[in-house]
Structures are given as structure tokens and as C-alpha cells.
Scaffold this motif. Structure first.
Motif, PDB file in Angstrom:
ATOM      1  N   ALA A 213       0.891  -1.271   0.084  1.00  0.00           N
ATOM      2  CA  ALA A 213       0.113  -0.223  -0.141  1.00  0.00           C
ATOM      3  C   ALA A 213       0.730   0.607   0.128  1.00  0.00           C
ATOM      4  O   ALA A 213       0.906   2.169   0.828  1.00  0.00           O
ATOM      5  CB  ALA A 213      -1.169   0.265   1.760  1.00  0.00           C
ATOM      6  N   PRO A 214       2.260   1.542  -0.681  1.00  0.00           N
ATOM      7  CA  PRO A 214       2.559   2.528  -1.234  1.00  0.00           C
ATOM      8  C   PRO A 214       1.900   4.071  -1.020  1.00  0.00           C
ATOM      9  O   PRO A 214       0.613   4.123  -2.286  1.00  0.00           O
ATOM     10  CB  PRO A 214       3.326   2.537  -2.344  1.00  0.00           C
ATOM     11  CG  PRO A 214       2.628   1.219  -2.809  1.00  0.00           C
ATOM     12  CD  PRO A 214       1.593   1.083  -2.175  1.00  0.00           C
ATOM     13  N   PRO A 215       2.147   4.979  -0.496  1.00  0.00           N
ATOM     14  CA  PRO A 215       1.508   6.259  -0.627  1.00  0.00           C
ATOM     15  C   PRO A 215       1.899   6.632  -2.405  1.00  0.00           C
ATOM     16  O   PRO A 215       2.833   6.469  -3.209  1.00  0.00           O
ATOM     17  CB  PRO A 215       2.774   7.522   0.032  1.00  0.00           C
ATOM     18  CG  PRO A 215       3.197   6.168   1.147  1.00  0.00           C
ATOM     19  CD  PRO A 215       3.932   5.165   0.324  1.00  0.00           C
ATOM     20  N   PRO A 216       0.690   7.552  -2.604  1.00  0.00           N
ATOM     21  CA  PRO A 216      -0.257   8.145  -1.929  1.00  0.00           C
ATOM     22  C   PRO A 216      -1.487   6.632  -1.932  1.00  0.00           C
ATOM     23  O   PRO A 216      -1.890   6.329  -3.460  1.00  0.00           O
ATOM     24  CB  PRO A 216      -0.827   9.235  -2.687  1.00  0.00           C
ATOM     25  CG  PRO A 216      -0.300   9.164  -4.288  1.00  0.00           C
ATOM     26  CD  PRO A 216       0.937   8.143  -4.087  1.00  0.00           C
ATOM     27  N   SER A 217      -2.041   6.199  -0.547  1.00  0.00           N
ATOM     28  CA  SER A 217      -3.023   4.985  -0.226  1.00  0.00           C
ATOM     29  C   SER A 217      -3.124   5.377   0.826  1.00  0.00           C
ATOM     30  O   SER A 217      -2.264   5.579   1.607  1.00  0.00           O
ATOM     31  CB  SER A 217      -2.199   4.228  -0.739  1.00  0.00           C
ATOM     32  OG  SER A 217      -1.696   3.600  -0.026  1.00  0.00           O
TER      33      SER A 217
END
Length: 291
Positions: A213-217
Motif C-alpha cells: 500500500a505505497p503512498p499515496p494510498s
């Protein structure tokens, strides 16, 4: 809305940190209505000096109740964040001694149970407890829909629904009012540290921990615990929350419309638009449809 205590009677605001105590105080001032600020250790802020106030100690409840009666206060309101005190037994006055066992026991409970207990103690002294909404009305809470230019996409709605379910499930254990979920993964649950520090934790997660779940998330959800007394410690979103969510690499924030305090709405909107994150007020039925 009838004015609590009548136009000539001050309400006592037990003022913690953050923007809510000031907002309530200024709302009373704008109507020409009196207030008295009760300030416990580590909660004083410069703006408070401009209003009638008293520095008080948790160990000196007799002095506090006596001063409230002397000032003809009939209504008391809690607002803002406050650290749990360390009770210094040698400082207890007679009134505090009579309730010391109960008061110390409350410090071992969750936030909601602790505040309910202290509210009951205050009401047992003949005062009436108020909530921020009794002064500010509906203007204080998250409106339904999008605040600003950005809104949640389908993935963010799904994350918000899961975060809301986590807060609801933890409610009976009196844990937090917020959770962060990204791509279905729970990144954090709000505990005693509060929302700002929780968001700092999310932002400090190692890259490998957010690989799925890498940014942006992800979404920060804020809402009351099931059965929470709306007079006490309502969940709050403000400009600092928006900036913290953006720094943590989240896509946005969802709060329960009408049940979550929104501080400094214009500044929060500007911060959200500048950071490219959304702030959304959702009804409970709407969130249930997102799951």
C-alpha cells in the motif's frame, strides 16, 4: 437554542489543548456571554490569558468546586486534549480524598469510561455537564459530502469502510476514535497517543511495511465509538489532521457527518486542496454501502 445557565451565568470550560476550547470561548464571547476557563497543568495557552480563568490541580477538587460555586457557575463543559494526570497523594484536599479511590480508579480505564466517570462526579456536585454542540450547534461538525476540490475514489471508500468497522469493533474496549487503512490493510489504530501521533507513526513506517500500500494510498477514518457520550471527547478533524494525513502519504480523511467536530473549516479546506487530499463527511448508512 437556549443559552446554558442563562445570559448572566458563566459556563466553566475545562480547557485542554487544541482549537476547540478557543472556538467555544470565542463563540460565547461573540454573543456577549460569560465563560470561566478551568486550566489544569500543561494545558495553558497564551490566548487563555485574555479570559477569566483559574489554574487548578487534579488533587484540589474542593478548591475547584468552591470557585465554580463562588462564580455562580451551573454548567461545565470539557473541550480539548488533556494528558492523564499523575495524582500526587500528598496534595489531596479533603474533597478529593472523599473521591480519591474512584478518581484514581478512573485513570486506569479507557478515555470514554474515564470521562464519563469524571462527568458523573461533577454532576454529583450539582453542576450540569454540557457538550461542545450545546454551545456551537451543528456548525461545529463535519458537513456531509466533500470539503474542497478532491473526493474519495472507490478504493478510498472501501478503505474508509474497513477503518470504520475497526473503530466500531474496538468500541466496546474503549480504544480510540480513528484508524488508518490502505488497500485494505490496517496501518494504525488510534490509542492513547491521539490522532496526530498516530499519523506520524504511519508516516514513519518503513518502505517494506507499506509495499502493498505505497503512498499515496489509504484513508484516516474518524468517528465516535459506539455508545459514546456526545458531550465528552468528540472525534475532531482540523487543519493539523489534514496536514498530518498528507505527510503520512494518505489519500484523505473520512469523518462521520454531524458527529465529528470540524475545526477551522476554511483552513482545513485550503490545506486539503493544497496537499491534494480529500476530506469527506459521510453518513453511517453511506459508509455501510461502501463496505
Amino acid at each position: 437554542m437556549p443559552e446554558p445557565g442563562g445570559p448572566a451565568t458563566p459556563i466553566a470550560i475545562v480547557a485542554g489543548r487544541g482549537g476547540l476550547p478557543r472556538r467555544i470561548t470565542e463563540a460565547r464571547e461573540a454573543l456577549g456571554l460569560p465563560v470561566y476557563l478551568v486550566i489544569f497543568p500543561e494545558c495553558f495557552e497564551d490566548w487563555m490569558a485574555g479570559y477569566p480563568h483559574g489554574r487548578h490541580e487534579f488533587e484540589r477538587l474542593g478548591r475547584l468546586f468552591g470557585e465554580l460555586r463562588q462564580r455562580h457557575v451551573t454548567h461545565v463543559l470539557f473541550a480539548g486534549a488533556m494528558n492523564r494526570p499523575r495524582i500526587r497523594l500528598w496534595r489531596l484536599d479533603l474533597k478529593t480524598i472523599t473521591v480519591a479511590v474512584k478518581a484514581i480508579g478512573l485513570l486506569r480505564k479507557g478515555d470514554d469510561a474515564m470521562l464519563r466517570g469524571y462527568a458523573e462526579m461533577i454532576e454529583a456536585e450539582g453542576f450540569r455537564m454540557l457538550g461542545p454542540q450545546d454551545v456551537l450547534g451543528e456548525d461545529m461538525t463535519m458537513p456531509p459530502g466533500t470539503l474542497g476540490r478532491h473526493g474519495p475514489d472507490a478504493a478510498s471508500k472501501s478503505d474508509a469502510a474497513r477503518a470504520a468497522a475497526i473503530v466500531t469493533a474496538l468500541g466496546p474496549h474503549d480504544v480510540g476514535q480513528g484508524a488508518v487503512v490502505a488497500n485494505g490493510l490496517c496501518l494504525a489504530v488510534e490509542a492513547i497517543e491521539g490522532t496526530d501521533l498516530m499519523l506520524e507513526r504511519v508516516g514513519a513506517l518503513p518502505v517494506e511495511r507499506r509495499a502493498a500500500a505505497p503512498p499515496p494510498s489509504g484513508v484516516l477514518f474518524k468517528g465516535p465509538k459506539p455508545g459514546q457520550d456526545p458531550r465528552l471527547d468528540m472525534p475532531t478533524i482540523g487543519p493539523d489532521t489534514v496536514r498530518g494525513a498528507a505527510t503520512a502519504g494518505l489519500r484523505g480523511i473520512v469523518g462521520i457527518a454531524g458527529e465529528t467536530v470540524l475545526l477551522e473549516a476554511d483552513e482545513a479546506r485550503t490545506a486539503a486542496d493544497a496537499a491534494g487530499v480529500f476530506v469527506y463527511g459521510a453518513s453511517r448508512s453511506e459508509i455501510s454501502r461502501w463496505s
